[in-house]
Design an enzyme around this catalytic site. Structure first.
Site, PDB file in Angstrom:
ATOM      1  N   GLU A  37      -1.755  -0.686  -3.861  1.00 32.00           N
ATOM      2  CA  GLU A  37      -1.515  -0.597  -5.301  1.00 32.00           C
ATOM      3  C   GLU A  37      -0.027  -0.459  -5.611  1.00 32.00           C
ATOM      4  OE1 GLU A  37      -5.080   1.697  -7.171  1.00 32.00           O
ATOM      5  OE2 GLU A  37      -4.946   2.275  -5.086  1.00 32.00           O
ATOM      6  N   ARG A  59       2.294   3.802 -12.623  1.00 32.60           N
ATOM      7  CA  ARG A  59       0.867   3.558 -12.758  1.00 32.60           C
ATOM      8  C   ARG A  59       0.399   4.329 -13.987  1.00 32.60           C
ATOM      9  NH1 ARG A  59      -3.799   4.843  -8.313  1.00 32.60           N
ATOM     10  NH2 ARG A  59      -5.475   3.917  -9.511  1.00 32.60           N
ATOM     11  N   GLU A  79     -12.234   0.126   4.014  1.00 26.80           N
ATOM     12  CA  GLU A  79     -11.355  -0.389   5.070  1.00 26.80           C
ATOM     13  C   GLU A  79     -11.713   0.163   6.438  1.00 26.80           C
ATOM     14  OE1 GLU A  79      -7.219   0.339   3.925  1.00 26.80           O
ATOM     15  OE2 GLU A  79      -7.708  -0.357   1.922  1.00 26.80           O
ATOM     16  N   ASN A 101       3.304   7.435  -9.329  1.00 31.87           N
ATOM     17  CA  ASN A 101       1.913   7.637  -9.709  1.00 31.87           C
ATOM     18  C   ASN A 101       1.755   9.127 -10.018  1.00 31.87           C
ATOM     19  OD1 ASN A 101      -0.836   7.791  -9.931  1.00 31.87           O
ATOM     20  ND2 ASN A 101      -1.286   6.895  -7.923  1.00 31.87           N
ATOM     21  N   HIS A 148      -9.132   1.119 -11.536  1.00 35.72           N
ATOM     22  CA  HIS A 148      -8.701   0.593 -10.231  1.00 35.72           C
ATOM     23  C   HIS A 148      -8.213  -0.844 -10.400  1.00 35.72           C
ATOM     24  CE1 HIS A 148     -11.690   3.418  -7.944  1.00 35.72           C
ATOM     25  NE2 HIS A 148     -10.489   3.979  -8.025  1.00 35.72           N
ATOM     26  N   LYS A 177       3.169  11.058  -6.858  1.00 36.69           N
ATOM     27  CA  LYS A 177       3.336  10.311  -5.610  1.00 36.69           C
ATOM     28  C   LYS A 177       4.372   9.225  -5.861  1.00 36.69           C
ATOM     29  CE  LYS A 177      -1.469  10.464  -4.292  1.00 36.69           C
ATOM     30  NZ  LYS A 177      -2.633   9.664  -4.444  1.00 36.69           N
ATOM     31  N   LEU A 212     -14.012   0.888  -2.165  1.00 32.49           N
ATOM     32  CA  LEU A 212     -14.835   2.048  -1.814  1.00 32.49           C
ATOM     33  C   LEU A 212     -13.944   3.146  -1.245  1.00 32.49           C
ATOM     34  CD1 LEU A 212     -17.767   0.083  -0.077  1.00 32.49           C
ATOM     35  CD2 LEU A 212     -17.450   0.580  -2.511  1.00 32.49           C
ATOM     36  N   GLY A 213     -13.552   4.066  -2.114  1.00 29.83           N
ATOM     37  CA  GLY A 213     -12.763   5.218  -1.692  1.00 29.83           C
ATOM     38  C   GLY A 213     -13.434   6.447  -2.267  1.00 29.83           C
ATOM     39  N   ASN A 214     -12.688   7.487  -2.436  1.00 33.47           N
ATOM     40  CA  ASN A 214     -13.246   8.665  -3.072  1.00 33.47           C
ATOM     41  C   ASN A 214     -13.710   8.301  -4.487  1.00 33.47           C
ATOM     42  OD1 ASN A 214     -13.917  11.281  -3.306  1.00 33.47           O
ATOM     43  ND2 ASN A 214     -11.852  11.945  -3.867  1.00 33.47           N
ATOM     44  N   ARG A 230     -18.290  11.705  -8.314  1.00 38.20           N
ATOM     45  CA  ARG A 230     -18.819  11.194  -9.589  1.00 38.20           C
ATOM     46  C   ARG A 230     -20.203  10.575  -9.373  1.00 38.20           C
ATOM     47  NH1 ARG A 230     -13.604   8.214 -10.268  1.00 38.20           N
ATOM     48  NH2 ARG A 230     -12.156   9.648 -11.285  1.00 38.20           N
ATOM     49  N   PHE A 242     -16.544  11.173   2.668  1.00 42.18           N
ATOM     50  CA  PHE A 242     -17.568  10.364   3.339  1.00 42.18           C
ATOM     51  C   PHE A 242     -17.676  10.688   4.828  1.00 42.18           C
ATOM     52  CE2 PHE A 242     -16.948   7.701  -0.417  1.00 42.18           C
ATOM     53  CZ  PHE A 242     -18.257   7.354  -0.702  1.00 42.18           C
ATOM     54  N   ARG A 243     -16.515  11.002   5.447  1.00 44.95           N
ATOM     55  CA  ARG A 243     -16.562  11.253   6.898  1.00 44.95           C
ATOM     56  C   ARG A 243     -17.466  12.431   7.224  1.00 44.95           C
ATOM     57  NH1 ARG A 243     -10.204  10.444   7.074  1.00 44.95           N
ATOM     58  NH2 ARG A 243     -10.588  11.494   5.117  1.00 44.95           N
TER      59      ARG A 243
HETATM   60  P1  ADP Z   1      -8.877   7.737  -3.236  1.00 36.58           P
HETATM   61  O1  ADP Z   1      -7.587   6.939  -3.324  1.00 36.58           O
HETATM   62  O2  ADP Z   1      -9.868   7.395  -4.307  1.00 36.58           O
HETATM   63  O3  ADP Z   1      -8.695   9.212  -3.022  1.00 36.58           O
HETATM   64  P2  ADP Z   1      -9.173   6.552  -0.619  1.00 36.58           P
HETATM   65  O4  ADP Z   1      -9.132   5.095  -0.799  1.00 36.58           O
HETATM   66  O5  ADP Z   1      -7.996   7.233  -0.005  1.00 36.58           O
HETATM   67  O6  ADP Z   1      -9.635   7.251  -1.960  1.00 36.58           O
HETATM   68  O7  ADP Z   1     -10.470   6.893   0.271  1.00 36.58           O
HETATM   69  C1  ADP Z   1     -10.797   8.181   0.616  1.00 36.58           C
HETATM   70  C2  ADP Z   1     -12.218   8.184   1.182  1.00 36.58           C
HETATM   71  O8  ADP Z   1     -12.285   7.287   2.308  1.00 36.58           O
HETATM   72  C3  ADP Z   1     -12.637   9.559   1.690  1.00 36.58           C
HETATM   73  O9  ADP Z   1     -13.883   9.934   1.155  1.00 36.58           O
HETATM   74  C4  ADP Z   1     -12.749   9.338   3.174  1.00 36.58           C
HETATM   75  O10 ADP Z   1     -13.788  10.075   3.710  1.00 36.58           O
HETATM   76  C5  ADP Z   1     -13.074   7.874   3.291  1.00 36.58           C
HETATM   77  N1  ADP Z   1     -12.779   7.404   4.638  1.00 36.58           N
HETATM   78  C6  ADP Z   1     -11.591   7.296   5.268  1.00 36.58           C
HETATM   79  N2  ADP Z   1     -11.779   6.884   6.549  1.00 36.58           N
HETATM   80  C7  ADP Z   1     -13.117   6.738   6.718  1.00 36.58           C
HETATM   81  C8  ADP Z   1     -13.983   6.360   7.796  1.00 36.58           C
HETATM   82  N3  ADP Z   1     -13.506   6.022   8.978  1.00 36.58           N
HETATM   83  N4  ADP Z   1     -15.290   6.325   7.570  1.00 36.58           N
HETATM   84  C9  ADP Z   1     -15.799   6.653   6.372  1.00 36.58           C
HETATM   85  N5  ADP Z   1     -15.064   7.041   5.332  1.00 36.58           N
HETATM   86  C10 ADP Z   1     -13.744   7.080   5.489  1.00 36.58           C
END
Ligand code: ADP
Length: 397
Positions: A384, A91, A334, A7, A180, A14, A209-211, A241, A284-285
Site C-alpha cells: 500500500e 493514507r 500471503e 499512515n 482497503h 507509520k 485477507l489480513g486482520n 469484525r 489467525f495463527r
Molecule cells: P492488518 O494490516 O489488517 O493488520 P495484515 O495484513 O498484517 O493485517 O495481516 C495480519 C494477519 O495475518 C494476522 O491475523 C496474522 O495472524 C495473519 N497471518 C500472518 N502470517 C500468517 C500465517 N502464516 N498463517 C496464517 N495467518 C497469518
C-alpha cells in the site's frame, strides 16, 4: 525524488520513506502510543541497527517532528535536510462522496476529510492531524491524500446502493464505499501485469485477507464490487469484525444485554470475527494452531472464515459473469498455504487447479495454479505504501 508516506492512526503513525527512482524503501518506522504515556519511535534503515526512542509524543505534531529529526539525524538519518522530501503521501480513510482519486491537499480537501469524521471516526481525525502536522513541519512541501475508499467509488449504483429509503442516500450519502482501496487497486493492477492478462480477460477477484479482510471484483482494474460497506464492518469475517450480519441482530443484542446500539457496534467491530467465534484470539495463527490441536470453536471459526470467502468469490464470479484470475494478498492471504488450497478446492467447479509445489513458496509474486487451470490463481504481496507513493509522485510531477 523521495516521497514520505504516512499512515496515521488515532494513537500511531507509520511511515515509509521511498526513493522513487528505485522504488526502494530508504527508511521506515513507527510512532506508537501518541497521546498516551510511554510513546515510542522505532526507526529502521536497511543495513543499519534499528533506532528506538522512548519520548513523550502528546500530539501527532510532535510525532511528525520526531520523524523529521530521525530522517535527518547524523547517525541514523538518510537525508541532510527535510527539503529533500519532495512530497508526503497520506493514507486517508474516507473521502466521502466527493473525493475518490488521489488529490493534492488544499482547504477543500481538508474540509471534506473533516466532514467525513462520522464515517471514519477513528481514522479521519488522525489522518487530518497528520496532514496538518506536515503542513507545519514542512511548509511548502505538497501533501497528497490517497483515499482508502477511492477504488470502491468506481462501483455502479446497483452495487453501491443499500435498499433503504433513497432519501438517506441523498441526505447522508449512505452507500457502500469499500475500503482497503489502495491494496485492491495495487494488487488487481499487479495481477494484470504479472499474469500478463490480455485485454478482454481481465476479470480479477482480489482476496485481501489480513486482520481486516475484504474482497473485490474488478474488470480492467476498475472496481465492480467490493465487500466492505459504509464502514469496514460489512463483508468477510475478520480478526475482530463480524462482517455481514442481519441488522436486526443489533437490536436483539441491545435489548437482551441491556446495552446501547453503540456498545453493540463496538462488539461487532472489536469482539467478533474469529476472536468472537473462537474465543481464543484475533490472530489467525493462534486460531489455526488451536484448530490443529482439536479445539472445536477454533475449527468452527476457521471453517466459517473460509466459507465466507468462498461464498463471496462465487458471488463475484456471478457479478462479473466469469473470472480470469483470483489473487490472494495480505498477512493471511500471503502466508497461509493450507487455507489457500482449501478455499480453491471449494472452487473446483470453476476448473481451478492448484500447483501444490508452487503454492509452498512465499514473499514474492507467484502463480499458484497449474497451467491447465481454467482460472489463474496468484499470490501477490500487497504494498500500500508504494501504491500511495506512486500516486503522490504522479500528482506532483
Ligand atoms: P492488518 O494490516 O489488517 O493488520 P495484515 O495484513 O498484517 O493485517 O495481516 C495480519 C494477519 O495475518 C494476522 O491475523 C496474522 O495472524 C495473519 N497471518 C500472518 N502470517 C500468517 C500465517 N502464516 N498463517 C496464517 N495467518 C497469518
Amino acid at each position: 525524488m523521495k516521497i514520505l508516506v504516512l499512515n496515521c492512526g488515532s494513537s500511531s503513525l507509520k511511515y515509509q520513506f521511498i526513493d522513487m527512482d528505485t522504488e526502494k524503501v530508504i527508511a521506515k518506522g513507527l510512532c506508537e502510543r501518541i497521546g498516551i504515556d510511554g510513546s515510542q519511535l522505532t526507526h529502521k534503515v536497511p543495513g543499519k541497527e534499528d533506532f528506538e526512542e522512548i519520548t513523550p509524543m502528546p500530539t501527532h505534531q510532535t510525532a511528525v517532528e520526531l520523524v523529521m529529526k530521525a530522517l535527518t539525524d547524523k547517525e541514523h538519518g538518510v537525508i541532510s535536510d527535510v527539503s529533500e522530501i519532495s512530497a508526503v503521501g497520506h493514507r486517508v480513510l474516507h473521502g466521502g462522496n466527493k473525493y475518490s482519486d488521489p488529490v493534492i491537499v488544499n482547504d477543500d480537501v481538508k474540509k471534506v476529510i473533516r466532514e467525513c469524521f462520522d464515517l471514519g471516526p477513528l481514522h479521519n481525525p488522525a489522518n487530518l492531524m497528520g496532514i496538518e502536522a506536515c503542513e507545519k513541519a514542512m511548509p511548502g512541501t505538497p501533501n497528497v491524500a490517497v483515499f482508502d475508499t477511492g477504488f470502491g467509488m468506481a462501483m455502479e449504483p446497483k452495487a453501491y446502493m443499500y435498499a433503504i429509503p433513497y432519501e438517506y442516500y441523498e441526505k447522508y450519502h449512505i452507500r457502500r464505499y469499500g475500503f482497503h482501496g489502495t491494496s485492491h487497486k495495487f494488487v488487481s493492477n499487479e495481477t494484470i501485469k504479472f499474469g500478463n492478462l490480455p485485454e478482454g480477460h481481465r476479470k480479477v477477484i482480489v482476496c485481501h485477507l489480513g486482520n481486516g479482510a475484504s474482497i473485490s471484483a474488478s474488470i480492467d482494474g476498475k472496481c465492480v464490487d467490493t465487500s466492505m460497506g459504509l464502514t469496514p464492518l460489512e463483508g468477510l469475517i475478520m480478526g475482530t469484525r463480524s462482517g455481514d450480519v442481519d441488522p436486526a441482530v443489533v437490536q436483539f443484542i441491545a435489548d437482551h444485554e441491556n446495552i446501547s446500539v453503540d456498545d453493540v457496534l463496538t462488539i461487532l467491530n472489536k469482539k467478533s470475527g474469529i476472536l468472537g467465534l473462537s474465543g481464543i484470539s484475533s490472530d489467525f495463527r493462534d486460531v489455526l494452531q488451536a484448530d490443529a490441536e482439536g479445539n472445536e470453536r477454533a475449527k468452527l471459526a476457521n471453517a466459517a472464515f473460509r466459507y465466507r470467502v468462498v461464498k463471496y468469490i462465487g458471488a463475484y464470479v456471478a457479478a462479473m459473469n466469469g473470472v480470469d484470475a483470483i489473487t490472494f494478498t495480505a498477512g493471511f492471504g500471503e502466508n497461509n498455504v493450507d487455507s489457500r488450497v482449501m478455499i480453491c478446492d471449494a472452487l473446483s467447479y470453476l476448473g481451478i487447479k492448484i500447483d501444490k509445489e508452487a503454492n509452498k513458496e512465499r514473499g514474492k509474486n507467484m502463480c499458484i495454479s497449474t497451467p491447465d487451470s481454467k482460472v489463474k490463481v496468484f499470490v501477490i504481496p500487497t504494498n500500500e505504501e508504494l501504491s500511495i507513493a506512486r500516486d503522490t509522485l504522479s500528482l506532483i510531477k
